[in-house]
Design a protein around this motif. Structure first.
Motif, short mmCIF file in Angstrom:
data_model
loop_
_atom_site.label_atom_id
_atom_site.label_comp_id
_atom_site.label_asym_id
_atom_site.label_seq_id
_atom_site.Cartn_x
_atom_site.Cartn_y
_atom_site.Cartn_z
N GLY B 79 31.80 -39.26 32.94
CA GLY B 79 33.12 -39.62 32.10
C GLY B 79 34.08 -38.50 32.57
N VAL B 80 34.06 -37.71 33.58
CA VAL B 80 35.30 -37.00 34.13
C VAL B 80 36.35 -37.44 34.53
CG1 VAL B 80 33.65 -34.87 34.50
CG2 VAL B 80 33.97 -36.49 36.30
N ARG B 82 37.60 -39.80 32.93
CA ARG B 82 38.60 -40.04 32.07
C ARG B 82 39.56 -38.90 31.58
NH1 ARG B 82 33.85 -43.29 29.06
NH2 ARG B 82 33.19 -42.54 31.08
N HIS B 84 40.14 -36.88 28.26
CA HIS B 84 39.77 -36.62 26.87
C HIS B 84 40.64 -35.31 26.25
CE1 HIS B 84 35.99 -39.08 27.13
NE2 HIS B 84 35.77 -38.26 28.52
N TYR B 107 37.38 -31.69 34.81
CA TYR B 107 36.36 -32.12 34.19
C TYR B 107 36.61 -33.23 33.25
CZ TYR B 107 34.78 -28.02 36.78
OH TYR B 107 34.51 -27.17 37.88
N PHE B 109 39.40 -33.64 30.93
CA PHE B 109 39.92 -33.02 29.86
C PHE B 109 41.46 -32.67 29.97
CE2 PHE B 109 35.70 -32.83 28.64
CZ PHE B 109 35.36 -33.02 27.42
N GLU B 147 40.25 -35.47 20.66
CA GLU B 147 38.74 -35.82 20.61
C GLU B 147 37.75 -34.56 20.36
OE1 GLU B 147 37.27 -38.88 23.59
OE2 GLU B 147 39.44 -38.66 24.38
N VAL B 148 38.17 -33.64 21.09
CA VAL B 148 37.24 -32.22 21.03
C VAL B 148 37.97 -31.04 20.70
CG1 VAL B 148 36.00 -30.80 22.73
CG2 VAL B 148 35.90 -33.53 23.12
#
Lengths: 208, 208
Positions: B79-80, B82, B84, B107, B109, B147-148
């Motif tokens: 998913g890197v 995407r 986030h 990564y 994010f 999200e994080v």
DNA sequence: TAGATTGTTAATCGATTAACAATC
DNA sequence: TAGATTGTTAATCGATTAACAATC
């Protein structure tokens, strides 16, 4: 399964036991059963007893384990009751975070120096710890040897610094650099803290 | 073994594959076999092929794997690829280390904010990222959801801050606090970076 | 004594390795 | 075609769980 050999899986759990038992002791809890310990760690009672049986017989039927004595057994298995001498190499933000906030002595370590290339830092102290010129690492080692090098340097010089430290004869390297060290020729234990790998696992976890 | 379920062991290795393939691509290597990949990662060729077969058929008999396309497959599995949205909570030395040095966008994010309680920091920026009052986290989330949450706060307020973040609905928490979070009531993925556990494993390793 | 809980043996489960037919 | 290498099935190995006699 070799006699006397402790598997990676068990070793991975040792710090969890240690922290949990320390908390129990702090709370004044005198005894604990494998079942209670397991529940608070997310393990099974069977696994807890299997793990401990790798090291000896710590418990008592019908009673469980004495928290204090189990704690000190595990502390001595891990080695946190000893005093390992360590240095930080690279006093950037991360190196400084460790110097300022991490309680090394709680985990069996003593910081004896830090090294950097920045002329403005060399000669100063962070807390009790002197910051020395990284060029003088060999000299520093001779005067005041250390067992562990903590790598917080930028990517470009990682491999070089790691080899120098290993060449000096350190037993362990705590590697924060996101680079996999190639130190096969040396007899040194490397423990990696790969932020990137950890973040990628989180990424996978939230991407599902 | 459930269909479609990927084991923890495989997931742990995904970031290693990713980093290795990225390096190969950077070097201009066009193809790689499971055998070569295995040797440079310290795995077996069998394991590499088994791992990949969890996700599909990426290779070609007699040829191996195309580095670029395997890399992008794995990037998309992790998913890197995407974007986030994440925030840092706690701008001490460690938070600042992440803000200054960690390449989040490599990564998957993007850092959208940082939070702290220190009045002198609130309102300033580190790089591109605004530092906001942690009291306004809920407001910040409403205006600009994330999200994080990346936890770099001191021990005392960890559990509280973690619950607030989870309550907002974040999907993931990257936990640097050496505390095991209790977030069972929430549907949130927690990835821990426990410095203490890592150092204790090193301690065990050099104590043997 | 009765209840609790250990340490250990056996059973199960999962992960790794080996082997090989398929095929590029 | 001959050599290389995959994807997958079967075999092995190791780790976890279950069960229970021993005993505090």
């Amino acid at each position: 399964m070799r006699e006397g050999h402790i598997s990676k899986s068990v070793i991975r759990r040792l710090p969890r036991y240690y922290r949990c038992l320390r908390d129990l002791e702090k709370d004044g809890t005198a005894r604990v059963s494998s079942d209670v310990l397991a529940k608070s760690l997310g393990f099974t009672a069977s696994q807890v007893r299997q793990d401990f049986s790798n090291f000896g017989e710590f418990g008592q039927q019908g009673y469980g384990y004495n928290v204090s004595s189990l704690l000190s057994e595990i502390a001595s298995i891990i080695g946190v009751n000893r005093k390992h001498r360590a240095v930080i190499i690279g006093v950037g933000n991360l190196g400084r975070a460790l110097l300022n906030n991490f309680k090394f002595k709680n985990y069996g370590f003593e910081l004896v120096a830090a090294f950097d290339t920045n002329k403005e830092l060399i000669g100063t102290k962070v807390g009790e710890v002197d910051i020395l010129d990284i060029a003088d690492m060999e000299k520093g080692y001779d005067e005041n040897p250390f067992e562990v090098a903590i790598l917080c340097v930028p990517k470009v010089c990682v491999q070089d610094v790691a080899k120098r430290a290993a060449g000096l004869g350190v037993n362990g390297i705590w590697n924060f650099t996101n680079i996999d060290l190639d130190l096969d020729e040396f007899d040194v234990v490397v423990e990696n803290v790969h932020f990137a790998d950890s973040l990628m696992r989180l990424c996978y976890g939230i991407s599902e």
